[in-house]
Structures are given as C-alpha cells and as structure tokens.
Design an enzyme around this catalytic site. Structure first.
Site, PDB file in Angstrom:
ATOM      1  N   ASP A   1      -7.909  -7.885   0.935  1.00 48.87           N
ATOM      2  CA  ASP A   1      -6.939  -7.808   1.788  1.00 48.87           C
ATOM      3  C   ASP A   1      -7.604  -7.339   3.132  1.00 48.87           C
ATOM      4  OD1 ASP A   1      -6.567  -4.729   1.503  1.00 48.87           O
ATOM      5  OD2 ASP A   1      -5.657  -5.323   3.377  1.00 48.87           O
TER       6      ASP A   1
ATOM      7  N   ASP B   1       0.765  -1.387  -0.108  1.00 49.81           N
ATOM      8  CA  ASP B   1       0.101   0.121   0.207  1.00 49.81           C
ATOM      9  C   ASP B   1       0.800   1.115   0.194  1.00 49.81           C
ATOM     10  OD1 ASP B   1      -2.811   1.198   2.051  1.00 49.81           O
ATOM     11  OD2 ASP B   1      -2.151   1.658  -0.046  1.00 49.81           O
TER      12      ASP B   1
HETATM   13  C1  LIG Z   1      -9.374  -1.904   6.874  1.00 46.55           C
HETATM   14  N1  LIG Z   1     -10.059  -1.147   5.825  1.00 46.55           N
HETATM   15  C2  LIG Z   1      -9.375  -0.596   4.904  1.00 46.55           C
HETATM   16  N2  LIG Z   1      -8.092  -0.522   4.802  1.00 46.55           N
HETATM   17  C3  LIG Z   1      -7.915   0.187   3.709  1.00 46.55           C
HETATM   18  C4  LIG Z   1      -6.566   0.635   3.296  1.00 46.55           C
HETATM   19  C5  LIG Z   1      -5.278   0.036   3.810  1.00 46.55           C
HETATM   20  C6  LIG Z   1      -5.158  -1.310   3.428  1.00 46.55           C
HETATM   21  C7  LIG Z   1      -3.971  -1.517   4.366  1.00 46.55           C
HETATM   22  O1  LIG Z   1      -4.342  -2.027   5.857  1.00 46.55           O
HETATM   23  C8  LIG Z   1      -3.542  -2.199   6.790  1.00 46.55           C
HETATM   24  O2  LIG Z   1      -2.844  -1.216   7.000  1.00 46.55           O
HETATM   25  C9  LIG Z   1      -3.495  -0.181   7.649  1.00 46.55           C
HETATM   26  C10 LIG Z   1      -2.483  -3.277   6.313  1.00 46.55           C
HETATM   27  O3  LIG Z   1      -1.525  -3.386   7.289  1.00 46.55           O
HETATM   28  C11 LIG Z   1      -1.886  -3.685   8.513  1.00 46.55           C
HETATM   29  C12 LIG Z   1      -2.171  -2.898   5.087  1.00 46.55           C
HETATM   30  O4  LIG Z   1      -1.356  -4.158   4.547  1.00 46.55           O
HETATM   31  C13 LIG Z   1      -0.114  -4.171   4.609  1.00 46.55           C
HETATM   32  C14 LIG Z   1      -3.116  -2.588   3.942  1.00 46.55           C
HETATM   33  O5  LIG Z   1      -2.336  -2.293   2.769  1.00 46.55           O
HETATM   34  C15 LIG Z   1      -2.907  -2.775   1.539  1.00 46.55           C
HETATM   35  C16 LIG Z   1      -6.643   1.949   2.261  1.00 46.55           C
HETATM   36  N3  LIG Z   1      -5.373   1.973   1.952  1.00 46.55           N
HETATM   37  C17 LIG Z   1      -5.256   3.242   0.777  1.00 46.55           C
HETATM   38  N4  LIG Z   1      -4.145   3.546   0.216  1.00 46.55           N
HETATM   39  N5  LIG Z   1      -6.337   3.782   0.347  1.00 46.55           N
HETATM   40  C18 LIG Z   1      -7.681   3.469   0.771  1.00 46.55           C
HETATM   41  O6  LIG Z   1      -8.761   4.166   0.635  1.00 46.55           O
HETATM   42  C19 LIG Z   1      -7.723   2.343   1.654  1.00 46.55           C
HETATM   43  C20 LIG Z   1      -8.948   2.136   2.660  1.00 46.55           C
HETATM   44  C21 LIG Z   1      -8.801   0.996   3.491  1.00 46.55           C
HETATM   45  N6  LIG Z   1     -10.121   0.339   3.974  1.00 46.55           N
END
Ligand SMILES: CNc1nc2c(CC[C@H]3O[C@H](OC)[C@H](OC)[C@@H](OC)[C@@H]3OC)c3nc(N)[nH]c(=O)c3cc2[nH]1
Length: 376
Positions: free
Chosen positions: A271, A92
């Site tokens: 994810d 991300d």
């Molecule tokens: C839960 N609902 C959720 N997660 C959103 C993530 C993050 C995904 C991210 O969510 C964790 O980060 C916090 C994970 O790490 C703990 C990341 O994985 C490494 C994961 O990266 C894809 C979003 N990322 C971006 N860049 N933009 C978004 O609008 C967005 C929306 C989300 N809704």
C-alpha cells in the site's frame, strides 16, 4: 481467510497466490489503493472496480474513528455498507497515524493518548480499543496495534519499542480471538514485524510474529525515510523467516521500483499514498517512466496520457489537457491523474503476476525497474 500459493519464480522468491476473504478474492502480488477517510480520494467505487480493477482498498482506523465516528459506521452496517465497496477492505490499527498526525501523542504501556487533529479532543488507543474499533469498521483484514519506530532511531529505543509492540500484539490476539465480527462475516488479524533497521532486532521480531501462526503477516517500521537498500535488506531478512505459505504485507511501500524489488524478495501485498497523493500534484507514473505533467514540455503534447494502459482516462485525455487541468487546479485534473496512477500501479502488479506465471519475471523485472524510474 485462505491463501493459496500458485506459481513461484525460479530465479527469485517472487510468487503469485490467491487470498480468499468473505468479500471475495485477491490475486497477489497486489497493490491496495489507500482510502484514508473511507474513500480513495477523487475516485468513484465504479472507477476503482472497472477502470483501475482494484481488488482490495484500505480504510484508516484513526481517521474513521474521529470522523464520521463509529456510531455512524455501525448504524450503516460497517464500512462496506457505508462507502459501497463490496470487495475486501483492510484497515491499519491507527498506531502509525497517531505517530504521524498528532504531535500531542504520549506512548505508555497501556496505550497511546493523543489529541484529535480535527477538534483537539483527547483520546486513548489501547490494543483492546483498536481491536473493537476495527471490529466496528468491519474490514476483512485488520492490523495489530504496534509502534512504528521512526528513522533514524537509536538501537535501545528500537529494542524497547519492539518488545512493547510484542506485548501489545499478545493483548491484541487474546482480545480479538475472544470477540466476533459484528456483521456476519469473518475478519483476520495480521501481526506486524518491527525492529527498525537492526538485523538482530528484525530477526527477533520476525520470529516472534511467525510464532503466532496467524493467517497473514505484515512488515512495519519501513518506508519511513530509510535508504531503499536498507528497506530491501530488512525485507529480505524478514521474508526468509516469516512462513512462506502465508501472505506477507509490506506496509507503506512504495514507488513502482520499490514494489518490483520487494516482489522479488517474496512480498505479496503493498500500500502507498504516492499514486494518489502525488497525482494531485501532477506526478504521473507511466509504463515509460515518471512524468511531471506541470513541466512546460507537455504543453502541446496531444498524445494520450498513457497509451500502454487500457483505462478510459489513459486514452481519452491528452497530456496537454491534463497539464492544463492540474495547473488550473481543476478538480477533474485530480480525478484523471489519480485514476491513471492507480490504473498503472494495478497494471504493474498484474504484469508482475503474469511474468511470474510465465517464468520470465527475472529479466522482465530488471528492465522494468529501469523504465519505471526514469524521468521523462
Ligand atoms: C508510508 N510508509 C509507511 N506507512 C506505514 C504504516 C501506515 C500505513 C498507512 O499509511 C497511511 O496512513 C498514514 C494510509 O492512510 C493515508 C493508511 O491507509 C489507510 C495506511 O494503512 C495501511 C504503518 N502502519 C503500522 N501500523 N505500522 C507500521 O510499522 C507502518 C509502517 C509504515 N511505513
């Protein structure tokens, strides 16, 4: 990166496909285990490959940038070499983490300044900076720098934020397209649709993202606390505008039921931290429903964790033993529960894929959504 569409479901927008990257293939629909700081918590790469049968895992730009830092990752030859995962990785862009982790962040046109949640040091993430960071981490699929709007969020804020995300996207693409990968394999940039829960903004954002004609597209700004019905409504609206021949990635989703509903709407990639984070707290997703293993009712249940699954932990250990480990906060408990939940998530999307290919997805899905949501 290539995407080949295979089967499409007669009664819905569900479909199967194959994404080909320089680190191998990804069969969709797919669930991507979250590997925040370069590891899927409590799980070995061998278990990810052999038991869970993961095809792609996530890394987290914000966390990896702060620790171990880009210098170490570059010296290792990129994240694949550093953590030994030789299959595809997606990272991300860090925007969401800055929004969710450090309350000291400030959003400006230039980018987002924030203080590290580790040592309080000051940093700025700009669209260009996070492209460089993700080039250095070396994930096969990287995300554009965006602002994930909170829920609820005023229409005016959502509109202004969406336009800034679009301006940041333009900067990401221009910068990314004139730089090369650092380790000899190609990387792909996905733009992210925003617009909060407003249909006109979602339509506008989906059209702007589609106009970039990138090799894959993500839907952001959802699974941030909005009702599931809203998530499905926005997902359906956006899927109908994003190109059908490119993978669609719904970020941060979700429960097994959310995933099945969104596969029906045309989502290919998912994810979520739930299968790993909740596992450590004893919440097990199984083919029969959701188990809170800490509940006394499992105290002398010596049946296997989940007989329906073929994974080692699902058949070798009993519910009673796993309950004991979780309650005693034994490290092995977190390992067994995490491997089980991820095995279940990959099994579920694999079953969905088979049902779509067999043309029986619709009725299978409605029965499965009920089963996986019931509390045992
Ligand atoms: C839960 N609902 C959720 N997660 C959103 C993530 C993050 C995904 C991210 O969510 C964790 O980060 C916090 C994970 O790490 C703990 C990341 O994985 C490494 C994961 O990266 C894809 C979003 N990322 C971006 N860049 N933009 C978004 O609008 C967005 C929306 C989300 N809704």
């Amino acid at each position: 990166m290539e995407f080949k569409l295979e089967a499409t479901d007669k009664g819905s927008k569900a479909r199967t496909g194959i994404i080909t990257t320089d680190h191998g293939e990804i069969k969709t629909p797919i669930f991507m285990p979250v590997g925040t700081a370069g590891s899927v918590k409590a799980v070995h790469q061998r278990e990810l490959k052999e038991d869970i049968k993961a095809q792609i895992i996530l890394g987290n730009t914000y966390h990896l940038y702060l620790r171990p830092g880009l210098e170490i990752i570059e010296k290792a030859g990129g994240l694949h070499k550093f953590n030994g995962w030789d299959r595809p990785i997606l990272t991300d862009s860090g925007g969401y983490q800055v929004y969710s982790l450090s309350e000291t962040r400030k959003i400006k046109e230039e980018g987002v300044t924030f203080k590290s949640h580790i040592d309080g040091s000051k940093h700025i993430f700009t669209p260009e900076a996070v492209m460089d960071i993700q080039r250095t981490i070396g994930a096969d699929i990287i995300m554009a720098f965006d602002e994930c709007t909170p829920y609820p969020c005023e229409y005016d804020y959502a509109e202004q934020s969406m336009h800034m995300t679009h301006r940041w996207l333009k900067r990401c693409c221009e910068y990314f397209d004139k730089t090369e990968g650092k380790y000899g394999y190609s990387q792909t940039l996905f733009p992210i649709v925003q617009g909060s829960v407003y249909k006109d903004l979602r339509k506008q954002s989906a059209e702007v993202i589609a106009s970039y004609q990138r090799e894959g597209n993500a839907i952001g700004g959802l699974s941030v606390g909005e009702p599931a019905e809203m998530m499905y409504e926005m997902t359906e609206l956006v899927c109908d505008i994003l190109p059908y021949d490119k993978p669609r990635y719904l970020m941060g989703v979700g429960t097994p039921a959310n995933i099945l509903e969104c596969i029906t709407l045309g989502i290919d990639m998912f994810d979520c931290v739930m299968p790993t984070r909740n596992a450590r707290n004893g919440m097990l997703f199984t083919s029969e429903g959701i188990i809170n293993i800490k509940n006394k009712k499992w105290e002398s249940d010596f049946s296997p964790v989940d007989p329906e699954l073929s994974g080692y932990v699902d058949t070798f250990y009993s519910k009673a033993y796993l309950r004991h480990l979780i309650i005693s906060k034994e490290i092995l408990g977190a390992q067994i529960a995490s491997i089980h939940n991820l095995t279940f998530y990959l099994w579920l999307v694999g079953e969905a894929r088979a049902q779509i290919e067999a043309g029986t997805f619709a009725e299978w899905k409605s029965g499965m959504v009920k089963k996986v949501s019931q509390r045992l």
